[in-house]
Design an enzyme around this catalytic site. Structure first.
Site, PDB file in Angstrom:
ATOM      1  N   ASP A 199       0.838  -1.191   0.000  1.00 48.96           N
ATOM      2  CA  ASP A 199       0.000   0.000   0.000  1.00 48.96           C
ATOM      3  C   ASP A 199       0.881   1.252   0.000  1.00 48.96           C
ATOM      4  OD1 ASP A 199      -2.824   1.011   0.361  1.00 48.96           O
ATOM      5  OD2 ASP A 199      -1.895   1.947   2.117  1.00 48.96           O
ATOM      6  N   GLU A 264       1.418  -0.319  -4.868  1.00 48.48           N
ATOM      7  CA  GLU A 264       0.400   0.658  -5.250  1.00 48.48           C
ATOM      8  C   GLU A 264       1.042   2.034  -5.357  1.00 48.48           C
ATOM      9  OE1 GLU A 264      -3.631   2.664  -3.361  1.00 48.48           O
ATOM     10  OE2 GLU A 264      -1.873   2.270  -2.148  1.00 48.48           O
TER      11      GLU A 264
END
Length: 539
Positions: A199, A264
């Site tokens: 993330d 990401e």
């Protein structure tokens, strides 16, 4: 040997909303285990789980308070092990979200860090003194509105949080932090996990000099509530030191077999593509990068081509992962509705298009059912971002509502209790049981297109040659030495006809017709053309 992830279709599961087995209204690991056969029947290769780690759930698990344990709402480590074992038995790889740039303010590390300025973890987070007038150290904004700095009276300093104030940013300039984070990754690799979805991968390091950001260039319209977007965020993320950490993490992963890291990239537009290229360059950084470039409102042949072509030019040896929907954005069937003949037509076009792209493919739970964005009332909201900015920002709850398994069961078969987010009639209309045995259903269409992609080496391994047709036509050829398919998509609601020179036949699923050198596509139509020799298409 070719790595598994290069040809993979990855299915994202949002655990809170997949299947509840306890009646508390929140999905859990045993629910995922129960439904893995359904996932495997889609023909996907891997599941990605959004955070399942111990958390106060201020940001639905993206605020981690223990990196090496399962939050009780999802189950236990034993439940995780059973889920992982069944997935592997079904031939599915498993990756989990790793939220490494920040923790929860309830994490023991932060609790110790905020005690004073001299404790052993005093420098584990990003602390800074106020300016002489008491204002924050920089002008940086949080994604959730307001300054990215929170004043702590105990230390008499501000701490950095790029997201909620309950999500303090770790100080990756401290080598002890890096070592501690690597240890948490090793814990899951030792347990048999197949990799990580990292993330906010470009947020690990901040500018050590704490320089303020300049205003954003006026190249795109920014919502009045998007304070973050009003700045050119060059000092609070995308620092060169990120690359060194990624190389450390890659070196750890390379000690295990068949591990994959996908990061990401939290940026939009060309910058996102440039960072993806940089972060996947060579074999010492990320295996893949996951972009938001196709998760926005843009829906044109030029946009999709520029995303893929930009990555190809910037990282010829890198690997992208492309998705149209995830847990943070409006579902694409709704997001692109004004380009659609119907919701079903858009869902089929998007599936056919995505599965033909060069790179790894990601789909989000319910996408295969044609699920639309759930319309939320204020009293139903759970997302902190939506609650803060209502009604200017609708938030992320609308794409996170539960999977609907049975149209006539309580809560769609998701839970016997009260679901954490509502199950509404428009979503019930797309339930799994209504599509499972229905010839021509969207669920069956997804299975068939995934199978079609896997049956053609050119769709998983072939290079892309772009065909210069005007909007609204996206067209390209995927080729290997022995396999060629030309993929043609009508991104408008109006039918169109193309002229074909050369010999070709329609392959696989399609919504067009090929007659006497004419390819006719309805609005949102598509076709795959099988040919041995070169062909040309014209308007």
């Amino acid at each position: 040997m070719r790595e598994w992830w290069r040809d993979a279709v990855i299915y994202q599961i949002y655990p809170r909303s997949f299947q509840d087995t306890t009646g508390d209204g929140i999905g859990d690991l045993n629910g995922i285990t129960q439904r893995l056969d359904y996932v495997a029947r889609l023909g996907v290769d891997c599941i990605w789980l959004s955070p399942i780690f111990t958390s106060p759930q201020a940001d639905m698990g993206y605020d981690v308070s223990d990196y090496t344990d399962i939050d009780p709402i999802f189950g236990s480590l034993d439940d995780f092990d059973r889920m992982l074992a069944k997935a592997h038995d079904l031939g599915l790889k498993v990756i989990t979200d790793q939220v490494l740039s920040h923790t929860s303010d309830k994490h023991p590390w932060f609790i110790e860090s905020r005690k004073d300025r001299t404790n052993p973890k005093a420098d584990w987070y990003v602390w800074a003194d106020p300016k002489p007038d008491g204002s924050p150290p920089t002008n940086w904004h949080s994604h959730f509105g307001g300054p990215a700095w929170e004043f702590d009276a105990t230390r008499g300093q501000y701490y950095l949080h790029n997201f909620l104030s309950q999500q303090p940013d770790l100080n990756f300039h401290n080598p002890e932090v890096v070592e501690a984070i690597l240890e948490t990754a090793k814990f899951w690799l030792d347990r048999g996990l197949d990799g990580f979805r990292l993330d906010t991968v470009n947020y690990y390091f901040h500018d050590k000099k704490l320089r303020s950001n300049p205003a954003a260039k006026a190249t795109h319209q920014v919502m009045a509530t998007d304070l973050y977007g009003m700045q050119d965020n060059i000092h609070n993320k995308n620092q060169k030191e990120n690359l060194g950490f990624l190389e450390r993490l890659r070196a750890l992963c390379d000690q295990y077999d068949d591990i994959m890291m996908v990061g990401e990239v939290g940026d939009m537009g060309q910058r996102s593509i440039d960072i993806m290229a940089q972060y996947t360059k060579g074999k010492k950084r990320l295996h893949m990068a996951y972009s938001f470039a196709m998760l926005g409102p843009d829906f044109s042949a030029a946009h999709f081509r520029s995303c893929i072509q930009g990555f190809q030019k910037g990282a010829p040896d890198g690997q992208p992962e492309w998705s149209f929907s995830n847990h943070d954005v409006m579902r694409h069937v709704t997001r692109w509705a004004h380009h659609a003949v119907s919701e079903d037509a858009m869902a089929r076009l998007a599936c056919a298009m995505l599965m033909s792209f060069e790179g790894t493919i990601g789909i989000y739970q319910g996408e295969e059912l044609g699920q639309t964005e759930t319309v939320m009332e204020y009293n139903e909201l759970q997302d902190a971002q939506a609650i803060r900015f209502w009604p200017g920002v609708k938030g992320r709850d609308g794409c996170r509502t539960p999977m609907v398994w049975q149209h006539d069961a309580r809560n769609g078969g998701f839970t016997s209790g009260t679901p954490w987010l509502p199950v509404k009639a428009p979503q019930l209309e797309n339930a799994v049981d209504l599509q499972e045995d229905q010839a021509g259903s969207l669920l069956r269409f997804y299975r068939d297109v995934i199978a079609f992609r896997k049956s053609h080496p050119c769709m998983t391994r072939g290079k892309t040659a772009w065909i210069g047709l005007p909007e609204p036509i996206l067209a390209f050829t995927r080729s290997t030495a022995d396999d060629n398919l030309t993929c043609v998509f009508n991104l408008s609601t109006k039918p169109l006809t193309l002229t074909l020179t050369g010999s070709a036949t329609l392959a696989g699923l399609h919504s067009g017709a090929l007659t006497k050198g004419k390819l006719t596509l309805p609005g949102n139509g598509f076709a795959f053309l099988d040919h041995d020799d070169a062909i040309t298409l014209g308007t």
